[in-house]
Design an enzyme around this catalytic site. Structure first.
Site, PDB file in Angstrom:
ATOM      1  N   HIS A  18       0.918  -1.158   0.256  1.00 18.06           N
ATOM      2  CA  HIS A  18       0.002  -0.288   0.143  1.00 18.06           C
ATOM      3  C   HIS A  18       0.935   1.499  -0.170  1.00 18.06           C
ATOM      4  O   HIS A  18       1.713   1.471  -0.032  1.00 18.06           O
ATOM      5  CB  HIS A  18      -0.526  -0.018   0.934  1.00 18.06           C
ATOM      6  CG  HIS A  18      -0.041  -0.241   2.458  1.00 18.06           C
ATOM      7  ND1 HIS A  18       0.619   0.928   3.224  1.00 18.06           N
ATOM      8  CD2 HIS A  18      -0.463  -1.086   3.372  1.00 18.06           C
ATOM      9  CE1 HIS A  18       0.712   0.307   4.509  1.00 18.06           C
ATOM     10  NE2 HIS A  18       0.088  -0.171   4.740  1.00 18.06           N
ATOM     11  N   HIS A  21       3.968   1.437   2.145  1.00 15.82           N
ATOM     12  CA  HIS A  21       5.721   0.407   1.790  1.00 15.82           C
ATOM     13  C   HIS A  21       5.835   1.411   0.577  1.00 15.82           C
ATOM     14  O   HIS A  21       7.081   1.396   0.434  1.00 15.82           O
ATOM     15  CB  HIS A  21       4.800  -0.641   0.984  1.00 15.82           C
ATOM     16  CG  HIS A  21       3.638  -1.632   2.412  1.00 15.82           C
ATOM     17  ND1 HIS A  21       2.599  -1.949   2.413  1.00 15.82           N
ATOM     18  CD2 HIS A  21       4.416  -1.730   3.530  1.00 15.82           C
ATOM     19  CE1 HIS A  21       2.259  -2.604   3.268  1.00 15.82           C
ATOM     20  NE2 HIS A  21       3.107  -2.626   4.268  1.00 15.82           N
ATOM     21  N   CYS A 128       3.438 -10.393  19.889  1.00 16.94           N
ATOM     22  CA  CYS A 128       2.398 -10.239  19.839  1.00 16.94           C
ATOM     23  C   CYS A 128       2.675 -10.518  17.870  1.00 16.94           C
ATOM     24  O   CYS A 128       4.474 -10.657  17.632  1.00 16.94           O
ATOM     25  CB  CYS A 128       2.520  -8.687  19.550  1.00 16.94           C
ATOM     26  SG  CYS A 128       1.328  -8.086  17.835  1.00 16.94           S
ATOM     27  N   HIS A 152      -1.234  -3.030  17.099  1.00 13.55           N
ATOM     28  CA  HIS A 152      -1.845  -3.748  16.049  1.00 13.55           C
ATOM     29  C   HIS A 152      -3.821  -3.754  17.244  1.00 13.55           C
ATOM     30  O   HIS A 152      -4.814  -4.287  16.349  1.00 13.55           O
ATOM     31  CB  HIS A 152      -1.670  -5.458  16.267  1.00 13.55           C
ATOM     32  CG  HIS A 152      -0.604  -5.150  15.209  1.00 13.55           C
ATOM     33  ND1 HIS A 152       1.232  -6.025  15.720  1.00 13.55           N
ATOM     34  CD2 HIS A 152      -0.441  -5.746  13.449  1.00 13.55           C
ATOM     35  CE1 HIS A 152       1.466  -5.225  14.572  1.00 13.55           C
ATOM     36  NE2 HIS A 152       0.603  -5.732  13.498  1.00 13.55           N
ATOM     37  N   LYS A 311      -6.258  -2.951   7.909  1.00 13.46           N
ATOM     38  CA  LYS A 311      -6.730  -3.815   7.204  1.00 13.46           C
ATOM     39  C   LYS A 311      -8.333  -3.385   7.231  1.00 13.46           C
ATOM     40  O   LYS A 311      -8.998  -4.256   6.567  1.00 13.46           O
ATOM     41  CB  LYS A 311      -6.550  -5.222   7.030  1.00 13.46           C
ATOM     42  CG  LYS A 311      -4.941  -5.904   7.004  1.00 13.46           C
ATOM     43  CD  LYS A 311      -5.217  -6.872   6.977  1.00 13.46           C
ATOM     44  CE  LYS A 311      -3.175  -7.065   6.397  1.00 13.46           C
ATOM     45  NZ  LYS A 311      -2.782  -8.058   6.536  1.00 13.46           N
TER      46      LYS A 311
HETATM   47  N1  MSP Z   1       9.330  -7.095   8.121  1.00 17.85           N
HETATM   48  C1  MSP Z   1       9.282  -6.212   9.098  1.00 17.85           C
HETATM   49  C2  MSP Z   1      10.312  -5.275   8.776  1.00 17.85           C
HETATM   50  C3  MSP Z   1      11.852  -6.011   9.050  1.00 17.85           C
HETATM   51  S1  MSP Z   1      13.058  -4.763   7.539  1.00 17.85           S
HETATM   52  C4  MSP Z   1      14.844  -5.995   8.325  1.00 17.85           C
HETATM   53  C5  MSP Z   1       7.839  -4.993   8.336  1.00 17.85           C
HETATM   54  N2  MSP Z   1       7.742  -5.260   7.260  1.00 17.85           N
HETATM   55  S2  MSP Z   1       6.261  -4.297   6.790  1.00 17.85           S
HETATM   56  O1  MSP Z   1       6.000  -5.038   6.003  1.00 17.85           O
HETATM   57  O2  MSP Z   1       5.214  -4.436   8.473  1.00 17.85           O
HETATM   58  O3  MSP Z   1       7.433  -3.188   6.663  1.00 17.85           O
HETATM   59  C6  MSP Z   1       7.285  -2.633   7.137  1.00 17.85           C
HETATM   60  C7  MSP Z   1       7.422  -0.918   7.148  1.00 17.85           C
HETATM   61  O4  MSP Z   1       6.802  -0.375   5.501  1.00 17.85           O
HETATM   62  C8  MSP Z   1       8.032   0.411   7.710  1.00 17.85           C
HETATM   63  O5  MSP Z   1       8.680   0.013   8.440  1.00 17.85           O
HETATM   64  C9  MSP Z   1       7.630   1.446   6.951  1.00 17.85           C
HETATM   65  O6  MSP Z   1       8.139   1.496   5.555  1.00 17.85           O
HETATM   66  C10 MSP Z   1       6.547   1.594   5.493  1.00 17.85           C
HETATM   67  N3  MSP Z   1       4.767   1.040   5.694  1.00 17.85           N
HETATM   68  C11 MSP Z   1       4.000   0.236   6.402  1.00 17.85           C
HETATM   69  N4  MSP Z   1       2.928   1.558   6.225  1.00 17.85           N
HETATM   70  C12 MSP Z   1       4.074   2.593   6.618  1.00 17.85           C
HETATM   71  C13 MSP Z   1       2.666   4.113   6.357  1.00 17.85           C
HETATM   72  N5  MSP Z   1       1.230   4.231   7.086  1.00 17.85           N
HETATM   73  N6  MSP Z   1       3.112   4.697   6.579  1.00 17.85           N
HETATM   74  C14 MSP Z   1       4.767   4.631   6.464  1.00 17.85           C
HETATM   75  N7  MSP Z   1       5.441   3.597   5.883  1.00 17.85           N
HETATM   76  C15 MSP Z   1       4.973   3.578   6.326  1.00 17.85           C
HETATM   77  O7  MSP Z   1       7.795  -4.043   9.009  1.00 17.85           O
END
Ligand code: MSP
Length: 668
Positions: A18, A21, A128, A152, A311
């Protein structure tokens, strides 16, 4: 030439990419593009985090093996980045053989360097699954009689005396504090460094780094005397990706790429995963006797129209490809939609701060900054040059004077500032500096009035120089925006004839004298303004209908003749600079004005202000113009807009702006 190695977090495969990411990946891509343009040795890594309890549970639910599940879903991220034009990245999966070997090697190295740092004990506490993290009750929230994860908002699991390998994290609080003290740029921005420093000052507890209650992970590479089989804690596994991608195929930690890139590693992460990156990861590396990455930069969190992306709220889960497609209104299609999205994300919020995504601010920036400021500069300049028999030519003598010298000075400082700000990881500030130049160039058109120079044969040298300045500034702007707006930047440079081998090069002040080539004759408007209809269409495409119900207008609105914001937004009010003014024969109340609205040519506007203002007094004044009023004939002339003035029959004053604002700026 130096070396630059940038990474994103590796994304959990159980989610669909999304906007959040995409933000991290676009930030990293912007930095990688900038460094490539500077000629730096650049490496860019992203990927997927595929092990852990969450994935095992999801696979069980679907009747798949975890490997089958991750093979199905991991490509979604890679495909998304390809579709979004993310440039030359490497994609790592934690289920790859090499990665698994490197993680096992890291474990063994810790054992060799600090044997007592890994020990067996039993773990009891909250976990968690969403975060894949252990929590104490003080870090949780209580809902009814259940402890829930603060992120969460879901109940956490109680791990009851699970036998586990522990990592002696407690030993590393002091060494980490000392390291951060010596390397103040290790954690950025500063507010996050301070947060981690105070966290470390509170002392650290040892960390459980293996699990026995599920199997989907990398096995601990040493036996448990009790015969239990452990998998390595998923964060220890995942964090190692940054190093494992650099390692040779045999999974040993070392080799050419590690030597070349590792000391330069910059981890771009969301603030949600700061502790894992700034405490656990460096502590593991210290324990293994390995150097730390150069730095960790945490950006803020995006909400969507005030709501957390989650979600349970489909309207917050903006699909970046869908958004880019919805914004593909220009002739270049999706790549321009992608650029517009990138522009908004990077310009709206300084890197490090939280941001809120709204369609109003997206459309506002699109229209004011892309369509108006940048679009007008390019369209009006190239249209003028394209139509003229005079070719752009640099004139060193003219270059030293007045408006020409002023524009050159702003161009030089825009190059210097943009460079500094990209280096400081402040793309929003880099864009601000670049837009100063864009606005100055628009002002330059108003000041030099090329359409007037074109009428005077004795001014053809000056006209050629004006064209040169405009074309070379467009080339420079094209270069400076390229890290954020790759398609736009390239198009701009190509349109002013920058040679192919210079298209991907970072601008220098010398470009002001040399860069222009053959200027394109009919540039397409890259960013056509989004009118109400276009905005509504984008909004309707992006937001599912059940969540779009517009708030009913307050009943009072009808009664008191109020208008809604949407009514007001229909007015296109602009700052205009009066270029000329003259009386109209036989019409003592009217004046014929030409007004610069930042477009290719000034507009003719007939205004009933002759009795309040002598014509001469108006030239050079900035006024507010209703720019989207249908043209109408007045005194035999076609009036293309209306100037706002106070008073009815008797004009008392003209609307004005209180400082120097470039013509064409939207008034809201
Ligand atoms: N798998 C772990 C990271 C491991 S790194 C060794 C993880 N993954 S995640 O899919 O949850 O992605 C996290 C990252 O996605 C966040 O740290 C951020 O960079 C990005 N984001 C996810 N949602 C976000 C927002 N709503 N706003 C900004 N960035 C976001 O954590």
């Amino acid at each position: 030439m130096s070396t630059f190695y940038v990474t994103t977090p590796i994304y959990y495969v159980n989610d669909v990419p999304h906007l959040g990411h995409a933000y991290t990946t676009i930030v990293a891509d912007t930095l990688a593009r900038y460094h490539r343009m500077r000629g730096d040795h650049t490496r860019f890594l992203t990927g997927t985090d595929e092990h852990g309890q969450k994935v095992e549970e999801a696979a069980n639910k679907r009747g798949l093996t975890p490997q089958q599940l991750v093979d199905q879903v991991a490509p979604r991220f890679d495909e998304t980045w390809k579709t979004l034009g993310i440039d030359r990245y490497r994609f790592i999966r934690t289920t790859s053989d090499k990665h698994k070997k490197v993680v096992a090697h890291l474990w063994k190295r810790i054992r060799e360097h600090n044997p007592e740092d890994l020990y067996l004990a039993s773990y009891q506490g909250w976990y968690c699954v969403g975060c894949e993290a252990f929590y104490t009750e003080s870090q949780l929230i209580k809902e009814g009689d259940q402890w829930c994860c603060a992120i969460h908002k879901k109940p956490v699991n109680w791990l009851d005396k699970e036998r586990s390998w522990f990592f002696k994290l407690s030993k590393y609080a002091e060494p980490l504090l000392a390291y951060i003290d010596k390397n103040p740029d290790f954690i950025r921005p500063e507010q996050y460094r301070n947060e981690i420093v105070s966290f470390l000052k509170g002392g650290l507890k040892d960390l459980s780094v293996s699990r026995t209650s599920f199997q989907w992970g990398i096995p601990v590479p040493e036996p448990d005397p009790e015969g239990l089989s452990h998998v390595i804690y998923v964060w220890m596994d995942a964090l190692t990706n940054y190093l494992s991608d650099l390692c040779p195929a045999d999974g040993s930690i070392g080799g050419k790429d590690v030597a070349e890139y590792w000391p330069h590693a910059l981890h771009i992460i969301g603030k949600d995963i700061l502790r894992f990156h700034t405490v656990y990861w460096p502590a593991f590396l210290m324990a293994a006797g390995l150097p730390l990455p150069k730095g960790i930069f945490a950006h803020g969190w995006w909400t969507v129209r005030g709501e957390k992306i989650s979600k349970s709220m489909p309207a917050t889960r903006i699909d970046p490809i869908k958004l880019a497609d919805a914004l593909s209104v220009g002739p270049l299609g999706r790549p321009i939609g992608i650029d517009a999205m990138r522009y908004f994300l990077l310009r709206e919020v300084p890197l490090g701060l939280d941001g809120d995504f709204t369609f109003e601010s997206l459309f506002g920036r699109f229209n004011a900054e892309l369509a108006n400021d940048l679009g007008n500069l390019v369209n009006r300049s190239l249209t003028l040059i394209g139509k003229s028999p005079v070719r752009p030519a640099y004139d060193g003598f003219i270059a030293e004077s007045g408006a020409h010298a002023a524009l050159a000075a702003v161009a030089k400082s825009a190059i210097a500032e943009a460079t500094l700000e990209y280096d400081r990881l402040a793309p929003s500030r880099a864009l601000e500096a670049i837009w100063k130049l864009v606005r100055e160039a628009n002002k330059y058109v108003g000041d030099t009035q090329p359409w007037a120079l074109a009428k005077d044969d004795s001014k053809s040298d000056e006209l050629a120089h004006v064209y040169h300045m405009l074309a070379s500034v467009i080339a420079i702007v094209g270069g400076l925006v390229t890290p954020v707006l790759p398609t736009t930047g390239r198009a701009l440079r190509q349109w002013v004839g920058v040679a192919d081998d210079a298209l991907d090069r970072w601008p220098t002040p010398e470009d002001l004298m040399t860069i222009v080539g053959e200027v394109a004759k009919d540039p397409k408007p890259l960013y056509p303004r989004l009118d109400d209809k276009a905005q509504k269409k984008i909004f309707d495409t992006m937001v599912p209908p059940d969540t779009t119900a517009p708030a009913p207008a307050p009943a009072a609105a009808e009664a008191t003749n109020q208008i809604t914001y949407e009514d007001f937004a229909k007015l296109d009010l602009r700052v205009g600079r009066v270029a000329s003014a003259q009386p109209i024969k036989g019409k003592d109340k009217l004046l014929q004005l030409t007004v610069d609205l930042g477009e290719a040519a000034p507009r003719t506007i007939v205004a009933g202000i002759a009795q309040a203002f002598p014509a001469d007094s108006l030239v050079g004044k900035s006024v507010i113009v209703v720019a989207n009023l249908a043209p109408r004939k007045m005194a035999g002339l076609m009036s293309q807009g209306m100037i706002l003035a106070a008073g009815d029959e008797q004009i008392l004053g003209l609307s004005a702006v209180d400082r120097d604002v470039p013509p064409g700026t939207r008034v809201k």
